[in-house]
Motif scaffolding. Structure first.
Motif, PDB file in Angstrom:
ATOM      1  N   ILE A 237       0.852  -1.185   0.000  1.00 17.49           N
ATOM      2  CA  ILE A 237       0.000   0.000   0.000  1.00 17.49           C
ATOM      3  C   ILE A 237       0.890   1.237   0.000  1.00 17.49           C
ATOM      4  O   ILE A 237       1.765   1.386   0.861  1.00 17.49           O
ATOM      5  N   THR A 238       0.691   2.102  -0.978  1.00 13.15           N
ATOM      6  CA  THR A 238       1.466   3.332  -1.105  1.00 13.15           C
ATOM      7  C   THR A 238       0.566   4.528  -0.816  1.00 13.15           C
ATOM      8  O   THR A 238      -0.522   4.640  -1.387  1.00 13.15           O
ATOM      9  N   THR A 239       1.006   5.403   0.069  1.00 11.03           N
ATOM     10  CA  THR A 239       0.249   6.614   0.378  1.00 11.03           C
ATOM     11  C   THR A 239       0.756   7.756  -0.490  1.00 11.03           C
ATOM     12  O   THR A 239       1.959   8.032  -0.527  1.00 11.03           O
ATOM     13  N   LEU A 240      -0.154   8.415  -1.209  1.00 10.73           N
ATOM     14  CA  LEU A 240       0.187   9.524  -2.089  1.00 10.73           C
ATOM     15  C   LEU A 240      -0.432  10.808  -1.545  1.00 10.73           C
ATOM     16  O   LEU A 240      -1.459  10.787  -0.860  1.00 10.73           O
ATOM     17  N   ASP A 241       0.190  11.951  -1.871  1.00  6.56           N
ATOM     18  CA  ASP A 241      -0.392  13.242  -1.503  1.00  6.56           C
ATOM     19  C   ASP A 241      -1.654  13.499  -2.325  1.00  6.56           C
ATOM     20  O   ASP A 241      -2.684  13.910  -1.796  1.00  6.56           O
ATOM     21  N   THR A 242      -1.551  13.236  -3.631  1.00  7.31           N
ATOM     22  CA  THR A 242      -2.691  13.377  -4.536  1.00  7.31           C
ATOM     23  C   THR A 242      -2.605  12.294  -5.602  1.00  7.31           C
ATOM     24  O   THR A 242      -1.515  11.774  -5.890  1.00  7.31           O
ATOM     25  N   MET A 243      -3.733  11.952  -6.184  1.00  8.15           N
ATOM     26  CA  MET A 243      -3.756  10.986  -7.276  1.00  8.15           C
ATOM     27  C   MET A 243      -3.410  11.677  -8.590  1.00  8.15           C
ATOM     28  O   MET A 243      -3.883  12.788  -8.860  1.00  8.15           O
TER      29      MET A 243
END
Length: 402
Positions: free
Chosen positions: A189-195
């Protein structure tokens, strides 16, 4: 009230309407898309274009006045998406294959479930990526989520998720374990600031960063007994890993149904016991599986020198339905059979405006198929129709229609 209008550009945009009220029943992020609009027929069909019963998911096809004639200067794509209508007696009538997965509800409405090209098969189980995405979006602290299927360096397919919001990956995985079976929980699972977004505002899956598919191993506990050590060596050989501990899970390490047949064949050969293939699905961790082997040895459950080969095991797993494999992997019973009645969603029969003057018949249009007798006509595979998963590049955005 809110009107939910569903429809592809290839079919004059709207083909269904659903009126949603505060009391409308929804299933996670799935909401009804309603019933067909005027002069439109909708079918939920299997891969052989046979209608499916209420509650069974399949691809949604559109028929009727609103179906376009094809794509401009693209006869190959036209032939794949606009196919002869086996349910119509009108010469030249066609069905449009939406690429969307849907099912009939007992209320007579349709429910949209996701995209056909977002369906993958992992460890013998069909997985709807949208189902995992919906479960992620339901979690507090997740504002958006995308799930993809990615091939790791060992050529194994794994789920990778991308999320936005404050929830940490470890917390996300723990929360998912309370609502989803283990096979539906993304490996990474990767957490991104924005898609990343396309110019028309949709999530750009091609622009997502490459996931780090290294999985978190449990603390290593060394095998102790002879059976545990030998089985650990078989795990390592079949899965192409260096070291396997007592708590390591065959499927978490990258195993799937075909590798399972190889492991069972080796166990039967090396230990001389007739270990059922089902046992590996039910007890995939090394320590309990070694205990099963040890118990069979103690009981004298040898196979008499007639060890089953991989071909026999492949035949054994072929006899397991998708539902049985899913039940074995998730530890739950298979789904109950749904009703058998078929009722295509059809709207009123008032005449709609004729197609515009710029519509042109596509090149090399296949001849129409005459309907078979009976309420649920069967049709064979259509030339040019891609196999499941092969239409990943079918555009989901608005396309130029003649």
């Amino acid at each position: 009230d809110v009107v939910n209008a569903y429809g592809p550009t290839e079919c004059s945009d709207d083909v269904t309407h659903a009126t949603l009220t505060p009391g409308t029943e929804t299933r996670h992020a799935h909401i009804p898309i309603g019933t067909a609009v005027r002069n439109t027929r909708l079918y939920v069909l299997d891969e052989d274009l046979r209608p499916l019963p209420v509650g069974v998911r399949g691809e949604l096809f559109v028929a009727g006045t609103g179906v376009g004639r094809g794509y401009l200067d693209d006869p190959a794509r036209t032939a794949a998406a606009f196919i002869p209508d086996p349910f119509s007696t009108t010469p030249g009538a066609r069905l449009y294959a939406t690429g969307d997965i849907a099912r009939h509800l007992p209320t007579g409405e349709l429910e949209f479930l996701g995209r056909r090209d977002h369906q993958v098969k992992i460890r013998g189980q069909r997985i709807e990526l949208g189902e995992v995405e919906n479960a992620l979006r339901d979690l507090p602290g997740i504002t958006d989520a995308v799930v993809i299927a990615h091939t790791d360096p060992n050529n194994q397919t794994r789920l990778a998720a991308y999320t936005t919001g404050p929830l940490l990956p470890a917390q996300t995985r723990t929360a998912l374990a309370t609502t989803l079976p283990e096979t539906l929980i993304p490996t990474h699972i990767t957490t991104l600031d924005t898609m990343p977004l396309t110019p028309n505002g949709k999530i750009d899956r091609a622009a997502l960063p490459t996931p780090d598919l290294t999985f978190e191993r449990t603390p290593y506990r060394a095998p102790g007994t002879l059976e545990e050590r030998l089985l650990a060596e078989l795990f390592a050989e079949v899965l192409s890993v260096e070291e396997v501990g007592l708590d390591d899970d065959f499927f978490t390490l990258g195993g799937h149904s075909l590798l399972a047949t190889q492991l069972i064949a080796r166990i039967r050969s090396d230990f001389g016991v007739q270990l059922p293939l089902r046992t590996l699905f039910e007890t995939p961790a090394l320590e309990p599986l070694a205990a099963e082997v040890t118990a069979l040895i103690a009981e004298g459950a040898h196979d008499g020198g007639h060890t089953a080969g991989v071909e026999t095991l492949l035949a054994e797993i072929e006899h397991l339905s998708d539902e049985e494999v899913e039940a074995l992997l998730s530890g739950s019973a298979g789904p109950a059979a749904g009703p058998t009645q078929v009722a295509p969603a059809a709207g009123p029969t008032q005449v709609a405006p004729a197609a515009g003057p710029t519509q042109v018949a596509p090149a090399a249009r296949p001849a129409p198929v005459q309907p078979a007798a009976g309420p649920a006509p069967a049709a064979g595979p259509v030339p040019g129709r891609p196999a499941p998963g092969a239409d990943a590049h079918r555009p989901t955005h608005a396309s130029t229609r003649l």
